[in-house]
Design an enzyme around this catalytic site. Structure first.
Site, PDB file in Angstrom:
ATOM      1  N   ASP A  13       0.835  -1.217   0.000  1.00  0.00           N
ATOM      2  CA  ASP A  13       0.000   0.000   0.000  1.00  0.00           C
ATOM      3  C   ASP A  13       0.863   1.258   0.000  1.00  0.00           C
ATOM      4  OD1 ASP A  13      -2.255  -1.560   0.138  1.00  0.00           O
ATOM      5  OD2 ASP A  13      -2.785  -1.012   2.195  1.00  0.00           O
ATOM      6  N   GLY A  39      -3.622  -5.129   1.243  1.00  0.00           N
ATOM      7  CA  GLY A  39      -4.302  -6.210   0.516  1.00  0.00           C
ATOM      8  C   GLY A  39      -5.344  -6.792   1.462  1.00  0.00           C
ATOM      9  N   ASN A 178     -20.091  -3.897   2.221  1.00  0.00           N
ATOM     10  CA  ASN A 178     -20.373  -2.559   2.746  1.00  0.00           C
ATOM     11  C   ASN A 178     -21.569  -2.032   1.951  1.00  0.00           C
ATOM     12  OD1 ASN A 178     -19.426  -1.474   0.328  1.00  0.00           O
ATOM     13  ND2 ASN A 178     -17.439  -0.873   1.168  1.00  0.00           N
ATOM     14  N   THR A 209     -22.079  -3.550   6.428  1.00  0.00           N
ATOM     15  CA  THR A 209     -21.363  -2.588   7.272  1.00  0.00           C
ATOM     16  C   THR A 209     -21.628  -1.180   6.731  1.00  0.00           C
ATOM     17  OG1 THR A 209     -19.365  -2.984   5.952  1.00  0.00           O
ATOM     18  CG2 THR A 209     -19.555  -4.200   7.996  1.00  0.00           C
ATOM     19  N   LEU A 210     -22.038  -0.286   7.638  1.00  0.00           N
ATOM     20  CA  LEU A 210     -22.428   1.071   7.221  1.00  0.00           C
ATOM     21  C   LEU A 210     -21.518   2.121   7.851  1.00  0.00           C
ATOM     22  CD1 LEU A 210     -26.266   0.587   7.904  1.00  0.00           C
ATOM     23  CD2 LEU A 210     -25.141   0.405   5.692  1.00  0.00           C
ATOM     24  N   GLY A 211     -20.304   1.749   8.210  1.00  0.00           N
ATOM     25  CA  GLY A 211     -19.352   2.700   8.786  1.00  0.00           C
ATOM     26  C   GLY A 211     -19.859   3.218  10.118  1.00  0.00           C
ATOM     27  N   ASP A 235      -8.162   7.228  10.124  1.00  0.00           N
ATOM     28  CA  ASP A 235      -7.941   6.548   8.839  1.00  0.00           C
ATOM     29  C   ASP A 235      -8.873   5.327   8.797  1.00  0.00           C
ATOM     30  OD1 ASP A 235      -7.030   5.259   6.601  1.00  0.00           O
ATOM     31  OD2 ASP A 235      -4.931   5.119   7.242  1.00  0.00           O
ATOM     32  N   ASP A 241     -11.780  -4.797   6.638  1.00  0.00           N
ATOM     33  CA  ASP A 241     -10.927  -5.986   6.814  1.00  0.00           C
ATOM     34  C   ASP A 241     -10.869  -6.390   8.288  1.00  0.00           C
ATOM     35  OD1 ASP A 241     -10.424  -5.865   4.127  1.00  0.00           O
ATOM     36  OD2 ASP A 241      -8.603  -4.671   4.357  1.00  0.00           O
ATOM     37  N   GLY A 276      -3.365   3.235   9.022  1.00  0.00           N
ATOM     38  CA  GLY A 276      -3.027   1.936   8.442  1.00  0.00           C
ATOM     39  C   GLY A 276      -4.237   1.028   8.352  1.00  0.00           C
TER      40      GLY A 276
HETATM   41  O1  RIB Z   1      -9.246  -2.792   2.489  1.00  0.00           O
HETATM   42  C1  RIB Z   1      -8.067  -2.038   2.404  1.00  0.00           C
HETATM   43  C2  RIB Z   1      -7.154  -2.649   1.398  1.00  0.00           C
HETATM   44  O2  RIB Z   1      -7.739  -2.544   0.119  1.00  0.00           O
HETATM   45  C3  RIB Z   1      -5.821  -1.967   1.254  1.00  0.00           C
HETATM   46  O3  RIB Z   1      -4.860  -2.500   2.124  1.00  0.00           O
HETATM   47  C4  RIB Z   1      -5.492  -2.113  -0.215  1.00  0.00           C
HETATM   48  O4  RIB Z   1      -4.362  -2.868  -0.473  1.00  0.00           O
HETATM   49  C5  RIB Z   1      -6.737  -2.723  -0.849  1.00  0.00           C
HETATM   50  O5  RIB Z   1      -6.602  -4.083  -1.001  1.00  0.00           O
END
Ligand code: RIB
Length: 297
Positions: A13, A39, A178, A209-211, A235, A241, A276
């Site tokens: 990223d 990722g 989302n 998911t709606l934040g 952030d 994820d 991050g």
């Molecule tokens: O969900 C966030 C991720 O989406 C980032 O880390 C980026 O690499 C994309 O895959």
């Protein structure tokens, strides 16, 4: 031992912080640029491991320095990467714009993620209590094979929601889009109609998911809204994820689905208070959840 199997992507990223996103044809200055591990597959695997889940990752990196660093990173995060393939090509990457409010826009260069083939992933030895977590940053054929072959609980985080054959959803137990992904998959502006449509395909639940507005959990028997915890976001990259990782972890520990969603929502809330795409460590989660009276599964 119950395992969380993650089939998905790794990206390097490059995060670019801006006051606001540029308009078409406009140039804006950035105040900060940083690179880090990303990722969706890797983020979910590492975030689940940080919560103390036992995680196996199935992914593909390139035969470059970025790929080699990714493998050392997984070792340091106690993610089992024995099933990660090294392909002739460049490791995937992503450019992420983050604005002052913590919102993000992401462009992914697929790289080696799209060199992962169905025959590279073998989940036939998975157990019925194991959990599979997968997303759409690898080929659809890889996701299809993983879902079809897996013997435990299958979670698909449809991000991005580019699915050419929606019959894929018939092998999903829990779908976690989302809001944007949900609209795209259900082709409906009416949330209840969209939920009905998706529940005709997936086996157990759709969790939207709606934040900061919370999460909708819908099963064939129950629909509930679970509020988000109030935090000051720095952030929001990777919040989805972290949510998926915490959900898989709680399900693997045998928590009820509703409690698992509450836990995952709180952990994702904590994750957006720092920069991050990776989730918080277990100690930080414990401190945060104590204040909210939520138990670690
Ligand atoms: O969900 C966030 C991720 O989406 C980032 O880390 C980026 O690499 C994309 O895959």
């Amino acid at each position: 031992m119950v395992l969380i199997h993650v089939v998905g992507s790794y990206n390097l990223d490059l995060t670019v912080k801006v006051d606001r996103f540029p308009e078409d044809g406009e140039t804006v200055f950035s105040n900060e640029v940083r690179s880090g591990h990303g990722g969706k597959g890797s983020n979910q695997a590492v975030s689940a491991s940080r919560l103390s889940g036992k995680v196996k990752l199935y992914a593909a990196v390139g035969n470059d320095d970025v790929g080699r660093e990714a493998i050392s990173f997984w070792e340091s995060e106690r993610v089992d990467s024995k099933n990660v393939k090294v392909k002739n090509g460049r490791t995937g990457s992503a450019i992420i714009l983050v604005d002052k409010k913590g919102n993000n826009r992401i462009i992914v260069n697929r790289g080696s993620n799209f060199l992962l083939d169905p025959e590279d992933v073998d989940l036939s030895a998975s157990k019925k209590d194991d959990v599979l977590l997968t997303q759409m940053e690898v080929k659809e054929s890889v996701v299809r094979k993983s879902l079809t072959e897996f013997n435990g609980i299958r979670i698909l985080n449809p991000a991005p929601s580019i699915i050419s054959d929606l019959r894929l959803l018939e092998n999903v137990d829990i779908l976690t889009p989302n809001e944007i992904e949900f609209k795209e998959l259900s082709s409906s502006d009416d949330i209840q109609d969209g939920i009905d449509l998706i529940l005709r395909k997936v086996k157990i639940a759709v969790i939207i998911t709606l934040g900061e507005r919370g999460v909708i959990m819908a099963t064939k028997h129950k629909r509930v809204m679970i509020d988000s915890v109030k935090v000051n976001p720095v952030d929001t990259t990777g919040a989805g994820d972290v949510f998926n990782a915490a959900l898989a972890f709680a399900i693997e520990r045998g928590t009820t689905l509703e409690d698992a969603v509450g836990f995952a929502n709180a952990v994702a809330g904590l994750s957006v208070t720092t920069e991050g795409a990776l989730g918080p460590k277990l100690d930080e989660v414990k401190l945060f959840l104590d204040k909210l009276n939520i138990k670690i599964p």
